[in-house]
Design an enzyme around this catalytic site. Structure first.
Site, PDB file in Angstrom:
ATOM      1  N   GLU A  61      39.411  55.218  56.624  1.00  8.96           N
ATOM      2  CA  GLU A  61      38.562  53.858  56.412  1.00  8.96           C
ATOM      3  C   GLU A  61      37.480  53.816  57.909  1.00  8.96           C
ATOM      4  O   GLU A  61      36.320  53.552  57.697  1.00  8.96           O
ATOM      5  CB  GLU A  61      39.239  52.649  56.111  1.00  8.96           C
ATOM      6  CG  GLU A  61      39.993  52.972  55.067  1.00  8.96           C
ATOM      7  CD  GLU A  61      39.217  52.951  53.791  1.00  8.96           C
ATOM      8  OE1 GLU A  61      37.699  52.971  53.968  1.00  8.96           O
ATOM      9  OE2 GLU A  61      39.600  53.407  52.724  1.00  8.96           O
ATOM     10  N   GLY A 115      35.590  46.482  46.875  1.00  9.67           N
ATOM     11  CA  GLY A 115      33.949  46.859  46.799  1.00  9.67           C
ATOM     12  C   GLY A 115      33.852  48.017  46.263  1.00  9.67           C
ATOM     13  O   GLY A 115      32.982  48.005  45.293  1.00  9.67           O
ATOM     14  N   ALA A 116      34.505  49.194  46.501  1.00 14.23           N
ATOM     15  CA  ALA A 116      34.416  50.585  45.808  1.00 14.23           C
ATOM     16  C   ALA A 116      35.500  51.323  46.198  1.00 14.23           C
ATOM     17  O   ALA A 116      36.342  50.961  47.065  1.00 14.23           O
ATOM     18  CB  ALA A 116      32.920  51.119  46.295  1.00 14.23           C
ATOM     19  N   MET A 117      35.748  52.456  45.357  1.00 16.01           N
ATOM     20  CA  MET A 117      36.985  53.271  45.595  1.00 16.01           C
ATOM     21  C   MET A 117      36.205  54.908  45.650  1.00 16.01           C
ATOM     22  O   MET A 117      35.745  55.177  44.668  1.00 16.01           O
ATOM     23  CB  MET A 117      37.806  52.779  44.651  1.00 16.01           C
ATOM     24  CG  MET A 117      39.067  54.042  44.599  1.00 16.01           C
ATOM     25  SD  MET A 117      39.825  53.952  45.953  1.00 16.01           S
ATOM     26  CE  MET A 117      40.911  55.373  46.347  1.00 16.01           C
ATOM     27  N   HIS A 172      29.432  55.345  52.469  1.00 14.79           N
ATOM     28  CA  HIS A 172      31.008  54.982  52.916  1.00 14.79           C
ATOM     29  C   HIS A 172      31.666  55.878  51.898  1.00 14.79           C
ATOM     30  O   HIS A 172      32.596  56.814  52.064  1.00 14.79           O
ATOM     31  CB  HIS A 172      31.189  53.658  53.058  1.00 14.79           C
ATOM     32  CG  HIS A 172      32.536  53.325  53.272  1.00 14.79           C
ATOM     33  ND1 HIS A 172      33.179  52.981  54.310  1.00 14.79           N
ATOM     34  CD2 HIS A 172      33.832  53.678  52.614  1.00 14.79           C
ATOM     35  CE1 HIS A 172      34.414  52.738  54.488  1.00 14.79           C
ATOM     36  NE2 HIS A 172      34.946  53.144  53.470  1.00 14.79           N
ATOM     37  N   GLU A 173      31.756  55.589  50.624  1.00 15.20           N
ATOM     38  CA  GLU A 173      32.476  56.080  49.530  1.00 15.20           C
ATOM     39  C   GLU A 173      32.427  57.848  49.538  1.00 15.20           C
ATOM     40  O   GLU A 173      33.213  58.565  49.307  1.00 15.20           O
ATOM     41  CB  GLU A 173      32.310  55.637  48.249  1.00 15.20           C
ATOM     42  CG  GLU A 173      32.649  54.160  48.214  1.00 15.20           C
ATOM     43  CD  GLU A 173      33.869  53.687  48.577  1.00 15.20           C
ATOM     44  OE1 GLU A 173      34.762  54.404  48.559  1.00 15.20           O
ATOM     45  OE2 GLU A 173      33.949  52.768  49.225  1.00 15.20           O
ATOM     46  N   GLU A 203      44.481  53.369  43.990  1.00 17.80           N
ATOM     47  CA  GLU A 203      44.705  52.972  45.687  1.00 17.80           C
ATOM     48  C   GLU A 203      45.407  51.552  45.537  1.00 17.80           C
ATOM     49  O   GLU A 203      44.642  50.460  45.030  1.00 17.80           O
ATOM     50  CB  GLU A 203      43.699  53.261  46.556  1.00 17.80           C
ATOM     51  CG  GLU A 203      44.084  53.228  47.858  1.00 17.80           C
ATOM     52  CD  GLU A 203      42.994  53.416  48.853  1.00 17.80           C
ATOM     53  OE1 GLU A 203      43.156  54.105  50.009  1.00 17.80           O
ATOM     54  OE2 GLU A 203      41.775  53.080  48.471  1.00 17.80           O
TER      55      GLU A 203
END
Length: 857
Positions: A325, A266-268, A302-303, A134
Site C-alpha cells: 500500500e 475505495g477500490a481493489m 494506485h490500483e 482481500e
C-alpha cells in the site's frame, strides 16, 4: 498433530494464526461456482492440486456447507474447525495430492466474499454480482489456502441465472461458454485474495495500450456513457506509464476496471479485474470539480500500480501490507504527475497525505508502518490509512529523494525480475534499491518503519550556538521511551549535517553561518521527511518576517508545524491566530487549505451560538473577504489550477463567516439552476447546497435533495447532498436522516460513515448521532463489521467529541469492548485523542478567544 497452532489468551480465546501453507502448498485450482441470484444460493466444487508437506493438512473455508471431500478421487473424512476457518483432513503421505471439495453457501450482504450490488434504473431495483476477497474472504467463496504466500494458478468456471445481454468478467479473458457455463483462461500464479469475477447488466468502453493490453471500463447502465471516458483514458495511460517506468511489461492480456454500486473500500487491485466504488471510477467530464478528477485519477493509478507491486510481486505475509500500500500510494502521485503535469499533484500529496500521517502518528499507541500480525482479527485492523498508506508513502518519497529516479527504476526492475509471480518482504525491496543506489537504505528507513511515531526537532540558539535536538512528538499524553530516528535534516544551510542520528547536535558560530547563507535557517526543506520543527522565538521570527514570500510548500510547512505544535500543547493557538492574516491573500491552494484547516480547528474553542462563535465567524469573513472578491463563485477562463482548487475553501469560509453578499450569491446560483441542481458548478456545488439548506431550508427542499440523492448515480453529486443535508440546523430534519441510517435504499452501508460523521459533527445533531451509534452498535457491527474500515467509525467519533461529559460517555461505551480483537488499539488511541482535546480546550479556550477578538479589533 498441529504443532504450529498455539492457543493464546486473546478475547474469547482466539487462536493465533496458523500458516496452512507450511503443510499444504497448492499449485492449481479448478473452481466451479454456480450462483442463483433469486435464491441467493451458491453451489460450488473446487479441486486443488498441490504438495502436502505433512500428512495432516488444513484448507481455509468460512460459512461453507461442505458436502463432499475427496483425496485423489476417494472420499475422505474431515473435521471443520470453525475457530480457525479450517477444514482439516489427513492424506496418506506427503507429496503431490489432489483434493476435491463440494459445498454450498449463500451470497453475502456484507460487501465481502461474493455479494450483490444494488442500484436503480427508472425506479426499478437491479443488481450485479461482484467479489471482494482481500484480506481473507476468498475462503467465503471457495475452499483454498487463503494466505498471500499460497500462490497458485486458477481455472474458473462460472454459471449463473443469466439473462440475455449480461456481461461476465474475471481476472482472465473468457475462453468459451458451454451449457451456460463461462470458462476463463487459466490465470498466472497469484494469491487467492486477488481472484475476482463479476456479472450483470453492464455497459463498457474499451481501448488498447501501445503494447497491446486491452483496457476496459465497466459500469451499470444507470450511468451515462460519457461517464466512462475519463477512467478509460487514465487507466490506459497509467498502464503505459508503469510499463515504461518499471521497465517490466504488464503481464496479463487485459486490464478491466469495474464500478460496483456497493463496495466497502475505495477500490481493489484484483489482478486484471480492478473493482471500484462508482465515485472513484465514473465521472461526468462536463461537470466534475478538478479536485474530484484528481482523486479519481490517483485512485485508478494506485490500483494499477498494484498490478506489479502487490500482484506480480506480493507481500509474503500481512505484516508487510505496507509494502503493497505505501508503494502504490507513492506511485499514484508519480504516475499522475507524469500524465497530468499541470495539475501539480505533488502539492495534493503535501496537503492531504502529510497532515493525515502527522496527525495520526502523534497519538501514543499508534501502530508502526511494519507491524506484526499475531491474530486473525488483527489483519483487517492493519489498514490504518494514515500510517500504512500515508506515512509509508512519505517514507518512500524520502527514499526516492535520496536515491533518485534512475536508481529507483533500476532497483524496481531487478526486484520484479527476482520475485515475479512469487512473494517478497520489505528487506527484499531495500536490498534491490540499495544495490541499485550503492546506499544502505535499510539503515536509513528502519527507524521509521519499525518505530511508531515521529520526532519534533527543536532548533534553538544559545550564545551563538545552534542546538538541534530530537524527541518523540505526542498530541496528548505519551510515553517517551527515548526513541531516536535517522532524520534527513534537508537544511538550506549546507553546514548542517545531512542525517541526524543522535539525540542532539551543536553547531558553533551561527551568526557567521547566517551571514554566509543570507537567509533564515530552515530545516526539512521541501517537507519530504516525516518530522516537524520547533524553532525558538528568534529563529521563528526570522522565518516569519517575510513569510508570504516563500514558495507554497514552505508556507504550508510553517502553518502545518505550528498547528501540530499547538495541538500538542507545546505552543499556544493564541500565538498562531495573529499570523493567519499574513497568509489570507495567498494564491497557493496549499496555503489556503492549511490556513482554513487551522481556522477550522479553532471551532473547538467556541460554544455554538455564543458571542465567541460570532467572533470566529467574523474572523472567517475577514480572512476570506478579499479572496471572494478576487475569485467569485464561477470559474474564469484561463484561471490557474490553484485558483480553481482554492475557490471552494474561500466560498465555504465566506458562508460560515456569515458574509451576507456570499449567502445571497449562493442562493441566486441555486435559484438560477432551474431545479437542475446536479448541473450547479461542481467545485462549489456542495457549498451552494449547504447554504440553501442552512439559510433557506424547508421540508420541500429537504425532501427534494433526499430524493435526488436516491435517484442519482453521480457519486460526487450524492456526496455534495450528504454534506448539505447533514448541515441542517433543524433537529427534526436531522432526526429524519438518523432514522434513515439503517435504510439501505436511502443510505447505502458503504456511505453510512460519511452521513454519520456529518450529523455527529453538527452541534445540532451531535446528540442524535451519538445516541444512535450507542443504541444500534450491534446492528452496525452486523452490517459492516467485516469491513476493513469498520474501526474508522470510532475514529470519526474521536474527531468530534470534546467535553468531559462526552469523554466519560465514550469510555463507558467503548472500554467494555477493549477485548474485542481488532478494536483494542483504536479504542485506546481514541480515548487519548479525546482526552488531549478536552485538556487543550480547558487550557487554551480563554486565550484563543481573546486572540480572535484582538485580531478583529
Amino acid at each position: 498433530m498441529y504443532n504450529d497452532i498455539i492457543l493464546i489468551k486473546w478475547g474469547e480465546n482466539m487462536t493465533e494464526i496458523a500458516r496452512f501453507y507450511n503443510d499444504f502448498q497448492p499449485t492449481h485450482y479448478d473452481i466451479y461456482i454456480d450462483v442463483n441470484r433469486e435464491t441467493k444460493k451458491i453451489k460450488g466444487t473446487t479441486k486443488i492440486t498441490g504438495v502436502a508437506k505433512s500428512t495432516d493438512i488444513a484448507i481455509h473455508q468460512k460459512d461453507l456447507n461442505i458436502n463432499l471431500v475427496e483425496v485423489s478421487g476417494k472420499p475422505r473424512e474431515f473435521v471443520l474447525d470453525t475457530a480457525s476457518d479450517a477444514l482439516r483432513l489427513t492424506v496418506e503421505k506427503p507429496g503431490e495430492v489432489e483434493v476435491k471439495i463440494g459445498y454450498e453457501t449463500k451470497l453475502t450482504d456484507s460487501m465481502m466474499g461474493i455479494y450483490p450490488s444494488y442500484y436503480e434504473i427508472d425506479g426499478v431495483q437491479k443488481q450485479i454480482i461482484g467479489t471482494q476477497f482481500e484480506t481473507n474472504f476468498a475462503r467465503q467463496a471457495f475452499p483454498c489456502v487463503d494466505e498471500p504466500e499460497a500462490k497458485a494458478t486458477f481455472s474458473l468456471a462460472l454459471k449463473y441465472d443469466e439473462k440475455q445481454g449480461e456481461t461476465t468478467l474475471a481476472n482472465m479473458p473468457e475462453n468459451h461458454v458451454e451449457n451456460g457455463v463461462h470458462y476463463f483462461d487459466t490465470t498466472v500464479r497469484m494469491s487467492t485474495y486477488l481472484v475476482a469475477f463479476a456479472f450483470g447488466d453492464l455497459q463498457a468502453k474499451y481501448t488498447e495500450t501501445k503494447s497491446g493490453v486491452k483496457i476496459g471500463v465497466f459500469a451499470t447502465k444507470a450511468h451515462k456513457a460519457k461517464e466512462l471516458d475519463f477512467g478509460l483514458d487514465i487507466a490506459k495511460r497509467s498502464i503505459e506509464f508503469y510499463e515504461d517506468f518499471y521497465e517490466t511489461p504488464y503481464p496479463l492480456p487485459h486490464s478491466w476496471q469495474l464500478a460496483l454500486p456497493d463496495f466497502s473500500a475505495g477500490a481493489m487491485e484484483n489482478w486484471g479485474l480492478v473493482t471500484y466504488r462508482e465515485v472513484y471510477l465514473t465521472l461526468d467530464p462536463d461537470n466534475t470539480s478538478l479536485d474530484m478528477k484528481q482523486l479519481v485519477a490517483t485512485v485508478i493509478a494506485h490500483e494499477l500500480a498494484h498490478q506489479w507491486f502487490g500482484d506480480l510481486v506480493t507481500m509474503k505475509w500481512w505484516d508487510d501490507l505496507w509494502l503493497n500500500e505505501s508503494f502504490a500510494n507513492m506511485m499514484e502521485y508519480v504516475a499522475i504527475d507524469a500524465l497530468e503535469p499541470e495539475w501539480g499533484i505533488w502539492e495534493t500529496f503535501q496537503a492531504t497525505e502529510n497532515p493525515a500521517a502527522l496527525q495520526r502518528d502523534a497519538t501514543d499507541g499508534v501502530q508502526s508502518v511494519h507491524v506484526q500480525v499475531k491474530n486473525p482479527a488483527e489483519i483487517d485492523a492493519l489498514f490504518d490509512g494514515a500510517i500504512v498508506y500515508a506515512k509509508g508513502a512519505r517514507m518512500l518519497v524520502m527514499v526516492r529523494s535520496l536515491i533518485g529516479d534512475n536508481a529507483l527504476r533500476a532497483g524496481l526492475k531487478n526486484y520484479f525480475k527476482e520475485h515475479q509471480y512469487a512473494n517478497a518482504t520489505g528487506s527484499d525491496l531495500w536490498q534491490a534499491l540499495g544495490e541499485a543506489s550503492g546506499m544502505d537504505i535499510l539503515a536509513i528507513v528502519n527507524s521509521w518503519l519499525e518505530q511508531p511515531g515521529y520526532p519534533v526537532v527543536s532548533a534553538k540558539l544559545v550564545n551563538d550556538e545552534l542546538i538541534l535536538s530530537q524527541q518523540q512528538f505526542f498530541i496528548g499524553e505519551g510515553n517517551d521511551i527515548g526513541r531516536i530516528w535517522q532524520i534527513p535534516l534537508s537544511s538550506n544551510y549546507p553546514e548542517i549535517p545531512a542525517i541526524m542520528s543522535e539525540k542532539e547536535i551543536k553547531i558553533s558560530n551561527f551568526a557567521s553561518l547566517k551571514s554566509r547563507n543570507k537567509a533564515p535557517l530552515q530545516i526539512n526543506v521541501g517537507n519530504n521527511a516525516h518530522f516537524i520543527v520547533k524553532y525558538d522565538q528568534t529563529l521563528l521570527s526570522d522565518i516569519l518576517e517575510n513569510a508570504n514570500e516563500y514558495d507554497a510548500i514552505t508556507q504550508l510547512q510553517i502553518l502545518q508545524d505550528l498547528k501540530l505544535l499547538a495541538e500538542g500543547n507545546i505552543v499556544s493557538y493564541e500565538t498562531i491566530v495573529p499570523l493567519l492574516t499574513k497568509f489570507a491573500d495567498s494564491k497557493y491552494v496549499l496555503v489556503n487549505k492549511a490556513l482554513y484547516g487551522i481556522v477550522g480547528n479553532l471551532r473547538k474553542f467556541v460554544t455554538p451560538k455564543s458571542e465567541e462563535e460570532k467572533n470566529l465567524r467574523r474572523l472567517y469573513n475577514k480572512l476570506s473577504f478579499a479572496q471572494l472578491e478576487r475569485l467569485g463563485w464561477v470559474q474564469k477562463s484561463e484561471e490557474s489550477v490553484d485558483d480553481q482548487l482554492t475557490r471552494p475553501y474561500v466560498v465555504n469560509a465566506a458562508i460560515y463567516g456569515d458574509n451576507k453578499m456570499a449567502i445571497k450569491q449562493a442562493h441566486d446560483l441555486f435559484n438560477a439552476s432551474e431545479n437542475q441542481i446536479a448541473n450547479l458548478p461542481a467545485d462549489v456545488r456542495a457549498v451552494i447546497l449547504k447554504n440553501e439548506v442552512v439559510n433557506y431550508g424547508d421540508t420541500k427542499l429537504f425532501d427534494k435533495l433526499l430524493q435526488a440523492h436516491r435517484q442519482s448515480s453521480d457519486g460526487s453529486f450524492k456526496s455534495d447532498i450528504c454534506v448539505a443535508l447533514t448541515s441542517s440546523q433543524e433537529t427534526a430534519f436531522l432526526k429524519v436522516l438518523v432514522d434513515k441510517f439503517e435504510d439501505a435504499n436511502i443510505i447505502k452501508p458503504q456511505d453510512l460513515r460519511a452521513w454519520f460523521a456529518g450529523v455527529l459533527s453538527n452541534s445540532v445533531g451531535e446528540q442524535l448521532a451519538w445516541d444512535w451509534i450507542r443504541n444500534d452498535w450491534q446492528w452496525l457491527e452486523d452490517t459492516v463489521g467485516g469491513d476493513m474500515e469498520f474501526t474508522t467509525f470510532i475514529t470519526v467519533i474521536a474527531r468530534v467529541l470534546r467535553t468531559t461529559t462526552r469523554l466519560t460517555e465514550f469510555k463507558t461505551f467503548f472500554e467494555p469492548k477493549l477485548e474485542v480483537p481488532g478494536l483494542t488499539r483504536e479504542i485506546k488511541m481514541d480515548v487519548k485523542v479525546i482526552e488531549s482535546r478536552v485538556k487543550l480546550i480547558s487550557e487554551q479556550k480563554d486565550s484563543v478567544n481573546h486572540a480572535i477578538k484582538k485580531v478583529l479589533d
